[in-house]
Scaffold this active site. Structure first.
Site, PDB file in Angstrom:
ATOM      1  N   HIS A  31      31.221  34.965  34.417  1.00 40.96           N
ATOM      2  CA  HIS A  31      30.113  35.906  34.581  1.00 40.96           C
ATOM      3  C   HIS A  31      29.245  35.886  33.336  1.00 40.96           C
ATOM      4  O   HIS A  31      29.722  35.605  32.229  1.00 40.96           O
ATOM      5  CB  HIS A  31      30.649  37.327  34.828  1.00 40.96           C
ATOM      6  CG  HIS A  31      29.607  38.280  35.287  1.00 40.96           C
ATOM      7  ND1 HIS A  31      28.871  39.060  34.424  1.00 40.96           N
ATOM      8  CD2 HIS A  31      29.153  38.569  36.535  1.00 40.96           C
ATOM      9  CE1 HIS A  31      28.013  39.787  35.116  1.00 40.96           C
ATOM     10  NE2 HIS A  31      28.169  39.514  36.403  1.00 40.96           N
TER      11      HIS A  31
ATOM     12  N   ASP B 234      32.877  38.173  43.241  1.00 39.86           N
ATOM     13  CA  ASP B 234      32.848  37.316  44.422  1.00 39.86           C
ATOM     14  C   ASP B 234      34.205  36.736  44.774  1.00 39.86           C
ATOM     15  O   ASP B 234      34.444  36.367  45.924  1.00 39.86           O
ATOM     16  CB  ASP B 234      31.847  36.172  44.214  1.00 39.86           C
ATOM     17  CG  ASP B 234      30.427  36.671  44.036  1.00 39.86           C
ATOM     18  OD1 ASP B 234      29.991  37.459  44.879  1.00 39.86           O
ATOM     19  OD2 ASP B 234      29.768  36.279  43.060  1.00 39.86           O
TER      20      ASP B 234
END
Length: 460
Positions: free
Chosen positions: A338, A397
């Site tokens: 991320h 996700d």
């Protein structure tokens, strides 16, 4: 040079040949030396050299906290997601303790900046339920008559189409934009489910169902009730979906779709255009489309790894993914890493915990454990294959697609569900940009083309 594609009735192979000629022409004159970006100090992707984002604005709405700066270097910490000063984990805990739905409360908090009173929340929830209905003939004219195989595409087109049904579409006053925002937050799930039902009929050749929503249902309940042919769902399922929507509702002003919404807002354009930009951004596989990519990746792993419990086999396949030898050849392990979070993504932590509860004693437990192995092994495999020493963690996700799968939500709705949740954050940022922005967002690009003389057409 002639292009046969301008001729009537051109064969597909001739058209492809013509497009290849155009592509060759483009490549001949459109190269930029990658070293030029460093030479001119360009921060590609609006990222600083250490991976942090370029400071582009100030917001009261959300803080995405994933590291601290220690003597000029990033020091990883457990990630925090904070809505208007309130940790999202505390927001979810509060709803769990009182055994109620929380997405509507999260939307109020994001839009207005404070927690609603009991009366305010009840009135706001009723208002959202009242606004779910689409304008007369909208479903028939805009969705039934123009189906799309991609629900995100249909969401964007439908939001833009709502402009035509709004007598004050271009009014950017606070009163009007708040009215438009609440309407869009209420209507997005309705559009999503309607577009899905039409897609089932026209592209999947299955039955479609249009169930009128119930006024007393929360948004999460409404989605499951109208999506499923038998209209049935459990409270456990609806409250898990509600948690997913809270976690997806907002993620700071710098994420691609929210920034896109703020960029368009800064130009003075209408609400529908600004929100459609956010939808278009979220559609991308590097943003909202990543949850579906995770599930596709997992299908590849399940097909090619014989023993899911064997770490060596799983790690070997992950290495092949990184080396672009299998999967979609992107070289990515979807669901890992991320831009802000380092040690952990709070959204992934919460979804993983709930996914495990749902998977226990079901046929999904082996698949969950395989996901857990991917999360555990990916950092060391990335380090071994690419030599990268940075700390990476699972992002939202990795587990959201698994949760949706266990909730019997079809894959084509994974990203649209993200959009139906994130619209709360988009609208909050649009309002904030209108009230506090004051200038059109216009970054600079360095022109590196060389001067050349114009040559008359008959001399070229």
């Amino acid at each position: 040079m002639t292009f046969s594609s301008v001729k009537y009735g051109v064969a597909p192979e001739e058209e492809r040949a013509d497009i290849k000629i155009l592509c060759d022409e483009y490549r001949k004159y459109n190269h930029i030396d990658p070293s030029a970006f460093d030479r001119y100090g360009v921060k590609r992707g609006l990222r600083n050299a250490d991976g942090t984002g370029v400071m582009a604005g100030i917001t009261n709405i959300c803080n995405v906290h994933g590291y601290v700066m220690d003597e000029g270097e990033k020091a990883p910490i457990d990630g925090e997601l904070i809505y208007r000063g309130i940790n999202v984990e505390k927001l979810i805990e509060g709803c769990e303790k009182e055994d109620r739905y929380g997405y509507e409360e999260a939307v109020w908090l994001l839009l207005f900046g404070n927690l609603p009173t009991k009366t305010q929340l009840a009135d706001f929830t009723s208002l959202l339920a009242h606004m779910r209905e689409l304008p007369d003939t909208f479903t028939e004219d805009m969705i039934l008559k123009a189906p799309s195989p991609n629900i995100m595409n249909k969401l964007a087109r439908s939001v833009l189409a709502l402009y035509s049904y709004d007598e004050d579409a271009d009014d950017c006053s606070l009163e009007n934009v708040l009215r438009q925002s609440v309407e869009l937050i209420a209507r997005m799930p309705t559009i999503m489910v309607s577009a899905y039902q039409v897609k089932r009929r026209f592209y999947d050749h299955k039955s479609m169902y249009f169930h009128p929503p119930k006024a007393h249902h929360s948004i999460a309940q409404t989605i499951l009730y109208t999506m499923r042919s038998d209209k049935t769902f459990t409270e456990e399922e609806a409250k898990l979906l509600d948690k997913c929507m809270i976690l997806h509702a907002e993620h700071g002003g710098g994420n691609n779709s929210t920034f896109a919404t703020r960029v368009l807002t800064s130009s003075g354009t209408d609400t529908y255009s600004a929100i459609a930009a956010g939808i278009g951004s979220l559609k991308g596989p590097l943003h909202g489309g990543a949850n579906a990519k995770v599930m596709h990746m997992m299908d590849c792993i399940k097909e090619n790894v014989k023993d899911w419990k064997n770490d060596d086999e799983v790690a070997e396949y992950l290495a092949k993914l990184i080396r672009k030898e299998c999967g979609d050849l992107s070289g990515k392990i979807y669901g890992m890493g991320h831009a802000v979070y380092t040690k952990s993504d709070p959204r992934a932590r919460i979804l993983k915990e709930n996914a495990l509860k749902l998977a226990q004693n079901t046929e999904f437990i082996d698949e969950f454990m395989l996901l857990d192995s991917v999360e555990r092994l990916a950092p060391q495999v990335l380090s071994a294959v690419k030599g990268e020493k940075k700390i990476i963690c699972a992002n939202v996700d990795l587990y959201s697609g698994m949760v949706y799968k266990m909730l019997r939500i079809p894959p084509e709705l994974y990203t649209p569900l993200f959009a139906s949740s994130r619209i709360g954050g988009w609208c909050a940022h649009r309002v904030e940009e209108l009230i506090t922005g004051g200038r059109i967002i216009r970054p600079a690009y360095k022109a590196v083309s060389k001067d050349c003389e114009y040559i008359p057409l008959n001399e070229r």
